[in-house]
Design a protein around this motif. Structure first.
Motif, mmCIF file in Angstrom:
data_model
loop_
_atom_site.group_PDB
_atom_site.id
_atom_site.type_symbol
_atom_site.label_atom_id
_atom_site.label_comp_id
_atom_site.label_asym_id
_atom_site.label_seq_id
_atom_site.Cartn_x
_atom_site.Cartn_y
_atom_site.Cartn_z
ATOM 1 N N ALA A 132 0.829 -1.204 0.000
ATOM 2 C CA ALA A 132 0.000 0.000 0.000
ATOM 3 C C ALA A 132 0.865 1.256 0.000
ATOM 4 C CB ALA A 132 -0.932 -0.014 1.210
ATOM 5 N N VAL A 133 1.897 1.274 0.823
ATOM 6 C CA VAL A 133 2.772 2.446 0.897
ATOM 7 C C VAL A 133 3.586 2.608 -0.391
ATOM 8 C CG1 VAL A 133 4.756 3.424 2.109
ATOM 9 C CG2 VAL A 133 2.853 2.475 3.401
ATOM 10 N N LEU A 134 4.012 1.495 -0.992
ATOM 11 C CA LEU A 134 4.744 1.590 -2.264
ATOM 12 C C LEU A 134 3.882 2.222 -3.347
ATOM 13 C CD1 LEU A 134 6.720 -1.782 -2.415
ATOM 14 C CD2 LEU A 134 7.658 0.525 -2.201
ATOM 15 N N LEU A 135 2.602 1.838 -3.418
ATOM 16 C CA LEU A 135 1.706 2.441 -4.410
ATOM 17 C C LEU A 135 1.493 3.914 -4.101
ATOM 18 C CD1 LEU A 135 -0.225 2.183 -6.850
ATOM 19 C CD2 LEU A 135 -2.029 1.902 -5.157
ATOM 20 N N ALA A 136 1.277 4.260 -2.842
ATOM 21 C CA ALA A 136 1.066 5.660 -2.473
ATOM 22 C C ALA A 136 2.294 6.493 -2.834
ATOM 23 C CB ALA A 136 0.753 5.767 -0.989
ATOM 24 N N ASP A 137 3.469 5.992 -2.530
ATOM 25 C CA ASP A 137 4.701 6.709 -2.838
ATOM 26 C C ASP A 137 4.876 6.890 -4.339
ATOM 27 O OD1 ASP A 137 7.165 7.938 -2.003
ATOM 28 O OD2 ASP A 137 8.199 6.151 -2.740
ATOM 29 N N ASP A 138 4.623 5.839 -5.109
ATOM 30 C CA ASP A 138 4.730 5.921 -6.561
ATOM 31 C C ASP A 138 3.722 6.921 -7.123
ATOM 32 O OD1 ASP A 138 5.716 4.995 -9.160
ATOM 33 O OD2 ASP A 138 3.722 4.102 -9.369
ATOM 34 N N THR A 139 2.519 6.930 -6.573
ATOM 35 C CA THR A 139 1.479 7.848 -7.037
ATOM 36 C C THR A 139 1.871 9.301 -6.777
ATOM 37 O OG1 THR A 139 -0.208 6.170 -6.626
ATOM 38 C CG2 THR A 139 -0.957 8.440 -6.802
ATOM 39 N N VAL A 140 2.384 9.573 -5.584
ATOM 40 C CA VAL A 140 2.812 10.943 -5.258
ATOM 41 C C VAL A 140 3.988 11.365 -6.142
ATOM 42 C CG1 VAL A 140 3.849 12.384 -3.462
ATOM 43 C CG2 VAL A 140 1.905 10.916 -2.930
ATOM 44 N N ASN A 141 4.922 10.471 -6.384
ATOM 45 C CA ASN A 141 6.063 10.802 -7.246
ATOM 46 C C ASN A 141 5.609 11.123 -8.666
ATOM 47 O OD1 ASN A 141 8.004 10.602 -5.265
ATOM 48 N ND2 ASN A 141 8.371 8.427 -5.650
ATOM 49 N N ARG A 142 4.637 10.373 -9.195
ATOM 50 C CA ARG A 142 4.125 10.661 -10.537
ATOM 51 C C ARG A 142 3.410 12.007 -10.568
ATOM 52 N NH1 ARG A 142 0.273 6.905 -11.927
ATOM 53 N NH2 ARG A 142 0.475 5.782 -9.991
ATOM 54 N N ALA A 143 2.665 12.315 -9.508
ATOM 55 C CA ALA A 143 1.972 13.606 -9.449
ATOM 56 C C ALA A 143 2.981 14.749 -9.390
ATOM 57 C CB ALA A 143 1.047 13.652 -8.236
ATOM 58 N N ARG A 144 4.047 14.577 -8.633
ATOM 59 C CA ARG A 144 5.077 15.623 -8.528
ATOM 60 C C ARG A 144 5.768 15.839 -9.875
ATOM 61 N NH1 ARG A 144 8.720 14.930 -3.465
ATOM 62 N NH2 ARG A 144 9.200 17.073 -3.985
ATOM 63 N N LYS A 145 5.949 14.798 -10.656
ATOM 64 C CA LYS A 145 6.550 14.950 -11.989
ATOM 65 C C LYS A 145 5.634 15.733 -12.927
ATOM 66 C CE LYS A 145 9.462 10.868 -11.851
ATOM 67 N NZ LYS A 145 9.676 9.502 -12.328
ATOM 68 N N LYS A 148 2.829 19.929 -6.123
ATOM 69 C CA LYS A 148 3.746 20.140 -5.010
ATOM 70 C C LYS A 148 3.088 19.663 -3.730
ATOM 71 C CE LYS A 148 6.070 23.925 -7.137
ATOM 72 N NZ LYS A 148 5.761 25.154 -7.721
ATOM 73 N N LEU A 149 3.875 19.011 -2.859
ATOM 74 C CA LEU A 149 3.343 18.569 -1.578
ATOM 75 C C LEU A 149 2.971 19.770 -0.733
ATOM 76 C CD1 LEU A 149 5.690 15.636 -0.556
ATOM 77 C CD2 LEU A 149 3.270 15.497 -1.108
ATOM 78 N N THR A 150 1.894 19.659 0.012
ATOM 79 C CA THR A 150 1.465 20.712 0.911
ATOM 80 C C THR A 150 1.140 20.090 2.262
ATOM 81 O OG1 THR A 150 -0.087 22.522 1.241
ATOM 82 C CG2 THR A 150 -0.945 20.572 0.164
ATOM 83 N N ASP A 151 1.188 20.887 3.310
ATOM 84 C CA ASP A 151 0.891 20.363 4.637
ATOM 85 C C ASP A 151 -0.574 20.611 5.015
ATOM 86 O OD1 ASP A 151 1.091 23.064 4.848
ATOM 87 O OD2 ASP A 151 2.357 23.066 6.624
ATOM 88 N N LYS A 152 -1.352 21.143 4.103
ATOM 89 C CA LYS A 152 -2.761 21.419 4.379
ATOM 90 C C LYS A 152 -3.608 20.221 3.984
ATOM 91 C CE LYS A 152 -1.975 26.222 3.504
ATOM 92 N NZ LYS A 152 -2.066 27.295 2.565
ATOM 93 N N LEU A 153 -4.706 20.038 4.714
ATOM 94 C CA LEU A 153 -5.602 18.933 4.404
ATOM 95 C C LEU A 153 -6.254 19.144 3.030
ATOM 96 C CD1 LEU A 153 -6.824 16.315 5.356
ATOM 97 C CD2 LEU A 153 -8.616 17.620 6.498
ATOM 98 N N PHE A 154 -6.617 20.381 2.731
ATOM 99 C CA PHE A 154 -7.168 20.712 1.426
ATOM 100 C C PHE A 154 -6.285 21.789 0.825
ATOM 101 C CE2 PHE A 154 -10.738 19.169 3.886
ATOM 102 C CZ PHE A 154 -11.185 18.162 3.054
ATOM 103 N N ALA A 155 -5.780 21.547 -0.366
ATOM 104 C CA ALA A 155 -4.873 22.495 -1.012
ATOM 105 C C ALA A 155 -5.635 23.734 -1.446
ATOM 106 C CB ALA A 155 -4.221 21.832 -2.215
ATOM 107 N N THR A 156 -5.012 24.887 -1.307
ATOM 108 C CA THR A 156 -5.603 26.139 -1.769
ATOM 109 C C THR A 156 -4.563 26.885 -2.599
ATOM 110 O OG1 THR A 156 -4.888 27.275 0.226
ATOM 111 C CG2 THR A 156 -7.124 26.390 0.233
#
Length: 86
Positions: free
Chosen positions: A59-72, A76-84
Protein backbone atom coordinates in the motif's frame (compact mmCIF):
# COMPACT_ATOMS: atom_id res chain seq x y z
CA UNK A 1 -3.40 6.73 8.64
CA UNK A 2 -1.05 8.47 6.22
CA UNK A 3 -2.41 11.31 4.08
CA UNK A 4 -0.43 13.20 1.44
CA UNK A 5 -1.92 16.20 -0.36
CA UNK A 6 -0.44 17.81 -3.47
CA UNK A 7 -1.59 20.87 -5.37
CA UNK A 8 -0.86 22.44 -8.75
CA UNK A 9 -1.82 25.90 -9.98
CA UNK A 10 -1.93 26.61 -13.70
CA UNK A 11 -2.48 30.02 -15.27
CA UNK A 12 -4.11 30.85 -18.56
CA UNK A 13 -5.35 34.09 -20.11
CA UNK A 14 -8.71 34.01 -18.28
CA UNK A 15 -7.97 32.68 -14.80
CA UNK A 16 -5.85 30.45 -12.63
CA UNK A 17 -6.88 26.88 -11.90
CA UNK A 18 -5.79 25.02 -8.79
CA UNK A 19 -5.91 21.24 -8.81
CA UNK A 20 -5.45 18.84 -5.92
CA UNK A 21 -4.21 15.26 -5.65
CA UNK A 22 -4.75 13.45 -2.35
CA UNK A 23 -3.38 10.02 -1.44
CA UNK A 24 -4.40 8.31 1.80
CA UNK A 25 -3.29 4.97 3.25
CA UNK A 26 -5.52 3.58 5.99
CA UNK A 27 -6.39 0.32 7.73
CA UNK A 28 -9.94 -0.97 7.29
CA UNK A 29 -12.19 -3.19 9.42
CA UNK A 30 -11.46 -6.27 7.29
CA UNK A 31 -7.74 -6.28 8.13
CA UNK A 32 -6.70 -4.80 4.80
CA UNK A 33 -4.91 -1.59 3.89
CA UNK A 34 -6.73 0.84 1.66
CA UNK A 35 -5.12 3.37 -0.67
CA UNK A 36 -7.56 6.14 -1.58
CA UNK A 37 -6.60 8.48 -4.42
CA UNK A 38 -8.61 11.66 -5.00
CA UNK A 39 -7.97 14.33 -7.61
CA UNK A 40 -9.65 17.25 -9.33
CA UNK A 41 -10.08 21.02 -9.23
CA UNK A 42 -10.27 22.71 -5.85
CA UNK A 43 -13.90 23.51 -5.11
CA UNK A 44 -15.26 20.50 -6.99
CA UNK A 45 -16.07 16.99 -5.89
CA UNK A 46 -13.31 15.53 -8.04
CA UNK A 47 -12.70 11.85 -8.70
CA UNK A 48 -11.58 9.00 -6.49
CA UNK A 49 -10.29 5.44 -6.67
CA UNK A 50 -9.88 2.99 -3.77
CA UNK A 51 -7.52 0.01 -3.87
CA UNK A 52 -7.09 -2.67 -1.20
CA UNK A 53 -3.91 -4.49 -0.17
CA UNK A 54 -3.15 -7.37 2.18
CA UNK A 55 -0.02 -5.74 3.57
CA UNK A 56 1.13 -2.23 4.45
CA UNK A 57 4.31 -2.42 2.36
CA UNK A 58 2.45 -2.76 -0.95
CA UNK A 59 0.00 0.00 0.00
CA UNK A 60 2.77 2.45 0.90
CA UNK A 61 4.74 1.59 -2.26
CA UNK A 62 1.71 2.44 -4.41
CA UNK A 63 1.07 5.66 -2.47
CA UNK A 64 4.70 6.71 -2.84
CA UNK A 65 4.73 5.92 -6.56
CA UNK A 66 1.48 7.85 -7.04
CA UNK A 67 2.81 10.94 -5.26
CA UNK A 68 6.06 10.80 -7.25
CA UNK A 69 4.12 10.66 -10.54
CA UNK A 70 1.97 13.61 -9.45
CA UNK A 71 5.08 15.62 -8.53
CA UNK A 72 6.55 14.95 -11.99
CA UNK A 73 3.36 16.47 -13.45
CA UNK A 74 3.91 19.69 -11.51
CA UNK A 75 2.09 18.99 -8.23
CA UNK A 76 3.75 20.14 -5.01
CA UNK A 77 3.34 18.57 -1.58
CA UNK A 78 1.47 20.71 0.91
CA UNK A 79 0.89 20.36 4.64
CA UNK A 80 -2.76 21.42 4.38
CA UNK A 81 -5.60 18.93 4.40
CA UNK A 82 -7.17 20.71 1.43
CA UNK A 83 -4.87 22.50 -1.01
CA UNK A 84 -5.60 26.14 -1.77
CA UNK A 85 -4.11 28.55 -4.28
CA UNK A 86 -1.25 30.73 -3.05
Amino acid sequence: MLTLVCHRTTFDARNSLTHFYRVEVSYNLFGEYTVIREWGRVGTRGHHVSLWFANLRDAVLLADDTVNRARKRGYKLTDKLFATAK
